[in-house]
Design an enzyme around this catalytic site. Sequence first.
Site, short mmCIF file in Angstrom:
data_model
loop_
_atom_site.label_atom_id
_atom_site.label_comp_id
_atom_site.label_asym_id
_atom_site.label_seq_id
_atom_site.Cartn_x
_atom_site.Cartn_y
_atom_site.Cartn_z
N ALA A 1 0.82 -1.21 0.00
CA ALA A 1 0.00 0.00 0.00
C ALA A 1 0.86 1.26 0.00
O ALA A 1 0.48 2.28 0.56
CB ALA A 1 -0.93 0.00 1.21
N ASN B 1 14.56 -8.10 -1.74
CA ASN B 1 13.23 -8.23 -2.33
C ASN B 1 12.89 -9.65 -2.74
O ASN B 1 11.71 -9.99 -2.88
CB ASN B 1 13.07 -7.26 -3.50
CG ASN B 1 12.83 -5.85 -3.01
OD1 ASN B 1 12.51 -5.64 -1.84
ND2 ASN B 1 12.99 -4.87 -3.88
N HIS C 1 14.67 -4.83 -17.22
CA HIS C 1 14.30 -3.52 -16.66
C HIS C 1 15.46 -3.03 -15.80
O HIS C 1 15.46 -3.12 -14.58
CB HIS C 1 13.04 -3.66 -15.82
CG HIS C 1 12.54 -2.35 -15.27
ND1 HIS C 1 12.29 -1.26 -16.06
CD2 HIS C 1 12.26 -1.96 -14.00
CE1 HIS C 1 11.86 -0.25 -15.30
NE2 HIS C 1 11.85 -0.66 -14.06
#
Length: 313
Positions: A11, A96, A176
């Site tokens: 969020a 991550n 990326h």
Amino acid sequence: MDRKKITIVGAGNIGATLALLLARRETADITLIDINEGVAKGKALDIMEASPILGFNAHVHGTGDYAETAGSDVVIITAGFPRKPGMSRDDLLFKNFEVVKSVSEQIKKYSPDAFVIVVTNPLDAMTYTALKVTGFPKNKVMGMAGVLDSARFAYFISEKTGISVENINAFVIGGHGDDMVPLRKFTTVAGMPVTKFLSKEELEEVIQRTRFGGGEIVQLLKTGSAFYAPAASILEMVLAILWNKRKILSASVYLDGEAGEYYGASGLCVGVPIILGKEGVEEIIKLDLTDEEWADWRKSVESVKRLVEKLPL
């Protein structure tokens, strides 16, 4: 008719911005989940309090409990540690990996039929992680990068030429990262070659700015990374799937078989042109690149491969 269900994991700025964009389009009902439950609930409530003004009836719900994400049609993974000034996407790898691995396990448990769009960096390695941990079919797991990189390329061309972004169709493939491959040959202005409007030197300047576009924003913000353009890019992919648009977009997908051999990237997730529709990745398009573009592509694939080989999978 019941609306579709979309879960956004994380969020933060991207997740919350995406929730608002999706709600305004009444695309689906949205579950916003975060390890900080209060943040997810607070931002969801804030978005819903805007609904009478903006005029949408889609529902945004905040939670910290994955059980409330059950049965999602699409899950977007934005959770993870952000880049900080001086930090490369590669530096984020191990931090991550643990985040995406944990999230992917929850997706597999609660939404086994979902499409998964990965946004967490380093993007291609995290897409590979989600694919392997969920065990989902390769057409259902993809990474959002090419849409964003192509949008940046298009904007920079527009800025340089003074021509409307609506006239510019730009295309970026590859990993990326700093070795992404903006395609000169397949980038056009109102259907005309971009080289008609920019000199070789000007185009090279735009290409270099595109490659470091994310880093430029990180340097300016100091305490965060891009979120408006990434959220818009995810929105485009979600709509292509749920509305069966069958759009040709660049996305990080698993390459194997004929496509893997053609691109020399078998067993990796790397950004390539795809047709995106109700079945997810419906086709991988094989591009006839120039010698220079093939050289750039191979360099980009090697960068992705080095990261994937470090993953403890």
